[in-house]
Design a protein around this motif. Structure first.
Motif, PDB file in Angstrom:
ATOM      1  N   THR A  71      14.349  27.571 -31.819  1.00  0.00           N
ATOM      2  CA  THR A  71      14.620  26.738 -31.224  1.00  0.00           C
ATOM      3  C   THR A  71      14.118  25.245 -31.186  1.00  0.00           C
ATOM      4  OG1 THR A  71      16.426  28.199 -30.579  1.00  0.00           O
ATOM      5  CG2 THR A  71      16.449  26.099 -29.001  1.00  0.00           C
ATOM      6  N   PHE A  72      14.455  23.811 -31.188  1.00  0.00           N
ATOM      7  CA  PHE A  72      13.544  22.775 -30.995  1.00  0.00           C
ATOM      8  C   PHE A  72      14.261  21.527 -30.430  1.00  0.00           C
ATOM      9  CE2 PHE A  72      12.356  18.865 -32.754  1.00  0.00           C
ATOM     10  CZ  PHE A  72      10.740  18.972 -32.542  1.00  0.00           C
ATOM     11  N   ILE A  73      14.018  21.929 -29.396  1.00  0.00           N
ATOM     12  CA  ILE A  73      14.959  21.114 -28.864  1.00  0.00           C
ATOM     13  C   ILE A  73      14.251  19.371 -28.196  1.00  0.00           C
ATOM     14  CG2 ILE A  73      16.001  22.671 -26.580  1.00  0.00           C
ATOM     15  CD1 ILE A  73      14.056  22.505 -24.622  1.00  0.00           C
ATOM     16  N   TRP A  74      15.396  18.634 -28.063  1.00  0.00           N
ATOM     17  CA  TRP A  74      15.160  17.310 -27.496  1.00  0.00           C
ATOM     18  C   TRP A  74      14.269  16.558 -28.969  1.00  0.00           C
ATOM     19  CZ3 TRP A  74      12.733  19.142 -22.733  1.00  0.00           C
ATOM     20  CH2 TRP A  74      13.251  19.686 -21.644  1.00  0.00           C
ATOM     21  N   GLY A  75      14.054  16.570 -30.206  1.00  0.00           N
ATOM     22  CA  GLY A  75      13.527  15.965 -30.742  1.00  0.00           C
ATOM     23  C   GLY A  75      12.143  15.267 -30.719  1.00  0.00           C
ATOM     24  N   LEU A  76      12.426  13.446 -31.203  1.00  0.00           N
ATOM     25  CA  LEU A  76      10.618  13.445 -30.774  1.00  0.00           C
ATOM     26  C   LEU A  76      11.318  12.450 -29.300  1.00  0.00           C
ATOM     27  CD1 LEU A  76      10.605  11.502 -34.148  1.00  0.00           C
ATOM     28  CD2 LEU A  76       9.696  12.810 -33.452  1.00  0.00           C
ATOM     29  N   ALA A  77      12.392  13.073 -28.462  1.00  0.00           N
ATOM     30  CA  ALA A  77      12.145  12.304 -27.149  1.00  0.00           C
ATOM     31  C   ALA A  77      11.056  12.199 -26.376  1.00  0.00           C
ATOM     32  CB  ALA A  77      13.335  13.219 -26.075  1.00  0.00           C
ATOM     33  N   PRO A  78       9.822  13.887 -26.609  1.00  0.00           N
ATOM     34  CA  PRO A  78       8.500  13.248 -25.944  1.00  0.00           C
ATOM     35  C   PRO A  78       7.773  12.813 -25.854  1.00  0.00           C
ATOM     36  CG  PRO A  78       9.443  16.164 -25.871  1.00  0.00           C
ATOM     37  CD  PRO A  78      10.345  15.043 -26.779  1.00  0.00           C
ATOM     38  N   LEU A  79       8.107  12.271 -27.598  1.00  0.00           N
ATOM     39  CA  LEU A  79       6.518  11.547 -27.822  1.00  0.00           C
ATOM     40  C   LEU A  79       6.707   9.916 -27.573  1.00  0.00           C
ATOM     41  CD1 LEU A  79       4.311  11.067 -30.253  1.00  0.00           C
ATOM     42  CD2 LEU A  79       6.392  11.186 -31.960  1.00  0.00           C
ATOM     43  N   HIS A  80       7.994   9.729 -27.830  1.00  0.00           N
ATOM     44  CA  HIS A  80       8.321   8.373 -27.228  1.00  0.00           C
ATOM     45  C   HIS A  80       8.709   8.104 -25.613  1.00  0.00           C
ATOM     46  CE1 HIS A  80      10.878   8.448 -31.334  1.00  0.00           C
ATOM     47  NE2 HIS A  80      10.292   6.977 -31.462  1.00  0.00           N
ATOM     48  N   ALA A  81       8.598   8.987 -24.755  1.00  0.00           N
ATOM     49  CA  ALA A  81       8.464   9.560 -23.868  1.00  0.00           C
ATOM     50  C   ALA A  81       6.818   8.586 -23.745  1.00  0.00           C
ATOM     51  CB  ALA A  81       8.892  10.285 -22.353  1.00  0.00           C
ATOM     52  N   LEU A  82       6.428   9.345 -24.657  1.00  0.00           N
ATOM     53  CA  LEU A  82       4.215   9.023 -24.673  1.00  0.00           C
ATOM     54  C   LEU A  82       4.201   8.073 -25.066  1.00  0.00           C
ATOM     55  CD1 LEU A  82       1.737  10.310 -24.045  1.00  0.00           C
ATOM     56  CD2 LEU A  82       2.019  11.064 -26.182  1.00  0.00           C
ATOM     57  N   THR A  83       4.488   7.064 -26.646  1.00  0.00           N
ATOM     58  CA  THR A  83       4.304   6.224 -26.544  1.00  0.00           C
ATOM     59  C   THR A  83       5.127   4.648 -26.326  1.00  0.00           C
ATOM     60  OG1 THR A  83       5.791   6.316 -28.178  1.00  0.00           O
ATOM     61  CG2 THR A  83       4.128   7.193 -29.046  1.00  0.00           C
ATOM     62  N   ILE A  84       5.887   5.059 -26.367  1.00  0.00           N
ATOM     63  CA  ILE A  84       6.664   4.062 -25.675  1.00  0.00           C
ATOM     64  C   ILE A  84       7.010   3.654 -24.018  1.00  0.00           C
ATOM     65  CG2 ILE A  84       9.275   2.746 -25.094  1.00  0.00           C
ATOM     66  CD1 ILE A  84      10.277   3.317 -28.403  1.00  0.00           C
TER      67      ILE A  84
END
Length: 442
Positions: free
Chosen positions: A339-352
């Motif tokens: 189960t992989f949730i939220w895709g790249l959402a955490p990454l873009h919370a960090l980068t943007i």
């Protein structure tokens, strides 16, 4: 950081005539040519001028490219463009190695001498670095369209500019007296690891081994970008906060900084080794420490001062991003990787959310403070600060919602980003080729 001191009327009049306009009036060369020559010398008078100029242009260019890719990929504007490498690999390079370093080098070449009470970095060290970095960026865009070989040339140019910038910072580290240099030393190491990540990207271009691309992307994020941003925040946010809120001291414990650095490195190494289910072991401590610092540094009180508040908001995104990473990884752990949730959402919370907000906040402070302008921003810049937060939230929703809705949220997020950085560029780019309003050098 320079503070703004309002000059007297006589001083203002003097500033208006010398050294800029007096040189024009007394010149033997044609008037137009002298303006170009003087503006060039003003433009290269300080490292933040050239680097922020390039960074602002790149912030616009990367989003123009991304929006072009999104709108053509789904046939909205035209048929898909056959890029010479995959769009995801191109996007990673443009953001990690093509955008953030320009702002970083501009900021650090300005602050290193002040942190360590050293001499200003001379133009002959940072101007060639700027030229090579910009040549690398321009060549990369052209290479995406027409030539894989030109991409390799672009990486060589970027590597060359990067090493010159590192040398300029190293000279400050070596030439200044013995003192507490922990922050600049660790930042220098992170910048050097970023250079290594760029080498890995070059190896991937030459051999097409995906292992090197993964190392370049994950190493660039967790061994380079996050250590630099967290170190600058740890050193500067408490200082700015204490000054603005008239507090004598804002706690910024070194143990918290070390936890952030170690956790970031641990995340990167686990990700490089494809151990995503175990990332929560590093992400949870980082989230706790970041949220603790957000509270202890006084997020709510800082919002009264936009230039200070935007830095606190940017750092608060670090805690939010790491909470999302923790939940994502722990879900993988308990589901045995199913189960992989939220895709790249955490990454873009960090980068943007975190990186881009801190970047624009620090760049605005330096631009104002080192041009002799008041350390205040108007409603348009405040709106731009808020727009960047909207960009982050739209990009998170794009990964959390179904794909059909997510596509248009990608476009919306990119459009808001473009409006934010475009308005910032219109407001501040002209500052970089104008003399300081207070008549001081730099």
């Amino acid at each position: 950081m320079s503070t703004f001191i309002k000059p007297s009327k006589n001083a203002q009049e003097k500033t208006q005539i010398t050294p800029y306009y007096a040189a024009l009036l007394s010149a033997d060369k044609p008037h137009e040519l002298m303006i170009t020559s003087k503006q060039w010398h003003i433009f290269i008078a300080a490292p933040h001028r050239v680097m922020f100029f390039g960074g602002a242009l790149q912030a616009i260019a990367v989003m123009v490219w991304l929006l072009t890719e999104l709108l053509t990929r789904y046939g909205v504007l035209w048929h898909p463009i056959p890029w010479t490498i995959t769009p995801s690999a191109a996007h990673a390079w443009l953001m990690i190695y093509g955008l953030f370093p320009l702002f970083m080098f501009g900021f650090l070449m300005t602050t290193y001498p002040r942190w360590m009470k050293g001499s200003e970095i001379p133009p002959h060290r940072y101007v060639p670095a700027f030229v090579l970095l910009m040549l690398g960026a321009v060549s990369f865009y052209i290479g995406l369209l027409i030539s894989h070989t030109l991409l390799i040339v672009a990486i060589f140019s970027t590597l060359s500019g990067w090493i010159l910038a590192l040398y300029a910072l190293l000279r400050v580290l070596l030439d200044t007296p013995h003192q507490d240099k922990r922050h600049p030393q660790l930042i220098f190491i992170a910048l050097s690891l970023g250079w290594c990540g760029l080498v890995a990207y070059l190896i991937w271009l030459l051999g097409d081994n995906a292992v090197w691309l993964r190392f370049s992307i994950q190493g660039g994020l967790w061994l380079f970008l996050l250590p630099v941003f967290s170190s600058v925040a740890h050193r500067m946010i408490p200082f700015f906060t204490a000054s603005a809120l008239t507090h004598n001291y804002i706690a910024s414990p070194y143990w918290a900084w070390w936890v952030m650095l170690v956790a970031s490195a641990g995340h990167g190494l686990l990700k490089i080794n494809d151990a995503s289910a175990w990332l929560w072991l590093c992400d949870a401590p980082l989230a706790i420490v970041a949220l603790h610092l957000t509270h202890s540094w006084g997020l709510r009180r800082s919002l009264k001062f936009p230039l200070l508040g935007v830095l606190h908001i940017g750092f608060a995104w670090l805690g939010i991003a790491m909470l999302l990473f923790t939940a994502q990884s722990f879900m993988l752990f308990i589901s045995h990787g199913k189960t992989f949730i939220w895709g790249l959402a955490p990454l873009h919370a960090l980068t943007i959310g975190c990186f881009s907000t801190l970047l624009i906040g620090m760049a605005t402070r330096v631009t104002l403070g080192h041009s002799g302008l008041p350390m205040k921003v108007g409603n348009s810049i405040n709106l731009m600060f808020m727009g960047l937060q909207l960009t982050a939230m739209l990009r998170l929703l794009a990964d959390m919602l179904p794909m059909q809705a997510g596509h248009w949220l990608y476009v919306a997020a990119g459009t808001v980003w473009l409006a934010c950085f475009g308005s910032w560029a219109v407001r501040y780019l002209p500052v970089y080729w104008r003399p300081r309003t207070d008549g001081r050098p730099g």
